[in-house]
Write an enzyme that holds these catalytic residues in place. Structure first.
Site, PDB file in Angstrom:
ATOM      1  N   TYR A  12      36.654  17.647  47.661  1.00 36.16           N
ATOM      2  CA  TYR A  12      35.713  17.069  48.618  1.00 36.16           C
ATOM      3  C   TYR A  12      34.315  17.628  48.413  1.00 36.16           C
ATOM      4  CZ  TYR A  12      40.129  15.675  50.616  1.00 36.16           C
ATOM      5  OH  TYR A  12      41.382  15.144  50.766  1.00 36.16           O
ATOM      6  N   LYS A  46      49.265  20.397  44.120  1.00 32.95           N
ATOM      7  CA  LYS A  46      48.661  20.290  45.456  1.00 32.95           C
ATOM      8  C   LYS A  46      49.452  21.133  46.445  1.00 32.95           C
ATOM      9  CE  LYS A  46      47.399  16.877  48.972  1.00 32.95           C
ATOM     10  NZ  LYS A  46      47.506  15.483  49.442  1.00 32.95           N
ATOM     11  N   CYS A 100      52.034   6.503  53.942  1.00 33.16           N
ATOM     12  CA  CYS A 100      51.933   7.223  55.219  1.00 33.16           C
ATOM     13  C   CYS A 100      50.758   6.765  56.072  1.00 33.16           C
ATOM     14  CB  CYS A 100      51.879   8.730  54.994  1.00 33.16           C
ATOM     15  SG  CYS A 100      50.516   9.293  53.957  1.00 33.16           S
ATOM     16  N   ARG A 117      44.714  15.004  57.517  1.00 28.22           N
ATOM     17  CA  ARG A 117      45.421  14.125  58.447  1.00 28.22           C
ATOM     18  C   ARG A 117      44.492  13.613  59.536  1.00 28.22           C
ATOM     19  NH1 ARG A 117      51.148  17.544  58.150  1.00 28.22           N
ATOM     20  NH2 ARG A 117      51.543  16.921  55.998  1.00 28.22           N
ATOM     21  N   ARG A 169      57.340  16.755  56.916  1.00 24.83           N
ATOM     22  CA  ARG A 169      57.590  16.193  55.579  1.00 24.83           C
ATOM     23  C   ARG A 169      58.323  17.180  54.679  1.00 24.83           C
ATOM     24  NH1 ARG A 169      51.550  13.607  55.704  1.00 24.83           N
ATOM     25  NH2 ARG A 169      52.123  11.724  56.840  1.00 24.83           N
ATOM     26  N   GLU A 227      60.453  19.504  39.298  1.00 27.24           N
ATOM     27  CA  GLU A 227      59.693  18.335  39.735  1.00 27.24           C
ATOM     28  C   GLU A 227      58.793  17.809  38.619  1.00 27.24           C
ATOM     29  OE1 GLU A 227      59.769  16.544  42.379  1.00 27.24           O
ATOM     30  OE2 GLU A 227      60.841  17.716  43.893  1.00 27.24           O
ATOM     31  N   CYS A 287      56.037   8.942  54.565  1.00 28.35           N
ATOM     32  CA  CYS A 287      55.666   8.405  53.256  1.00 28.35           C
ATOM     33  C   CYS A 287      56.718   7.469  52.685  1.00 28.35           C
ATOM     34  CB  CYS A 287      55.416   9.556  52.284  1.00 28.35           C
ATOM     35  SG  CYS A 287      54.145  10.718  52.851  1.00 28.35           S
ATOM     36  N   LYS A 294      53.876  18.939  44.826  1.00 20.64           N
ATOM     37  CA  LYS A 294      53.186  18.819  46.112  1.00 20.64           C
ATOM     38  C   LYS A 294      53.976  19.576  47.166  1.00 20.64           C
ATOM     39  CE  LYS A 294      51.400  15.365  49.371  1.00 20.64           C
ATOM     40  NZ  LYS A 294      51.247  13.912  49.633  1.00 20.64           N
ATOM     41  N   CYS A 305      50.560   5.614  48.398  1.00 21.79           N
ATOM     42  CA  CYS A 305      51.487   6.155  49.388  1.00 21.79           C
ATOM     43  C   CYS A 305      51.550   5.188  50.564  1.00 21.79           C
ATOM     44  CB  CYS A 305      51.051   7.558  49.828  1.00 21.79           C
ATOM     45  SG  CYS A 305      52.377   8.494  50.646  1.00 21.79           S
TER      46      CYS A 305
END
Length: 332
Positions: free
Chosen positions: A316, A251, A125, A208, A220, A236, A133, A198, A123
């Site tokens: 994470y 996501k 961004c 972010r 976005r 999509e 992006c 997404k 990406c």
């Protein structure tokens, strides 16, 4: 009571071994993909305030992190770059620089940990001065002008040794452009893990902070999906499959389990759940306040994603989960 008929479902829950015998869904270490944030500078290890336990790491601190990842038995990582502000520009050229952060981190990992799969987030961004992006002109994010830059980024990441390209930008045609670029450059065998579905989600806030990539104007919502829409996800995902995607990412994950199941039922590619930063941070905050059992909540949450159709999970919590899986005997 003699003539009463009912089914005794509890028979199959009578003991831990009985429950294990009939368990339908399992979580394995091989399902986990661990995100790592690579930041410019030297001797940097910044804990992200909104994401306890997650750090921005400079390249010279990557050996310690990757050694821990490898020792825990985690097989895959996904890399995000966090450049200095003064290195950002309108076109995000740092994203496709030969010696860019993701590129250099990829080379390091493939040299020292060749068996670990490196997934490169593709990406612009984090590298653009405006935080969007794609290419911006007059306040509008230009779709087609962005595709060439995304393809260049993917090629540079493949050249550095990335095993998988993961484009997250949500421009129309991004999979087609990247597939064509990779093929033309001789990387026909490099798969694309597309952020196919997404949503424009409020759950991305802590990320972010981690990536220093919030948009400097607007939002976005013209390129990420409306959280109210379900059928749009089919369109999509179908486009990305037709354009050559090899994996489909959903996501965020937790508020979109219905979408995950829809995608799994309708497409025969591996489905990847992205257990995003806001989902991680909410659990961490509640656990740190003593309100919940963190291990139990995390495991239940990730199992819900597997049950909904996820084959893999970007989370994470990967390192914590790997430790817990060791305690439980490799799977839960």
């Amino acid at each position: 009571m003699k003539d009463l008929f009912f089914r005794r479902h509890r028979r199959l829950r009578s003991s831990a071994n009985m429950r294990a015998l009939v368990r339908e869904t399992y979580l394995h270490k091989e399902d986990l993909i661990y995100p790592i944030f690579i930041i410019d500078g030297e001797n940097v290890k910044n804990e992200i305030g909104s994401m306890p336990g997650i750090y921005q790491l400079s390249l010279d601190n990557l050996m310690e992190e990757m050694t821990e990842v490898a020792n825990l038995g985690i097989k895959s990582v996904i890399l995000f770059g966090v450049p200095f502000e003064h290195d950002k520009d309108e076109h995000g050229t740092g994203a496709f620089h030969h010696n860019g952060l993701v590129q250099e981190a990829t080379r390091f990992i493939k040299k020292h940990f060749p068996d670990i799969l490196v997934i490169a987030d593709t990406c612009l961004c984090e590298y653009t001065s405006h935080g969007h992006c794609g290419v911006v002109e007059g306040g509008t994010i230009l779709n087609d002008a962005s595709l060439d830059l995304l393809a260049k980024t993917a090629i540079s990441q493949a050249e550095a040794g990335a095993d998988i390209i993961a484009p997250s930008n949500m421009m129309d045609g991004f999979v087609a452009a990247i597939r064509a670029g990779l093929d033309e450059a001789g990387y026909e065998d490099i798969p694309i893990m597309s952020y196919a579905v997404k949503y424009a989600s409020a759950f991305y806030g802590p990320f972010r902070d981690a990536a220093n990539g919030a948009p400097q104007f607007g939002d976005r919502k013209t390129y990420q999906m409306d959280p109210a829409n379900r059928l749009e996800a089919f369109r999509e995902a179908e486009s990305d499959v037709e354009e050559g995607a090899d994996f489909l990412i959903i996501k965020p994950a937790l508020s979109y389990l219905d979408i995950m199941r829809d995608v799994k039922n309708n497409f025969n590619l591996p489905v990847v759940a992205y257990n995003v930063s806001g989902e991680y941070s909410m659990i961490k905050a509640a656990a740190n306040n003593g309100w919940i059992d963190e291990k139990a909540i995390v495991m239940e949450t990730l199992l819900s994603m597997k049950r909904a159709g996820a084959d893999l999970i970007i989370t994470y919590a990967s390192k914590d989960v790997a430790r817990w899986l060791d305690e439980e005997g490799k799977e839960v």
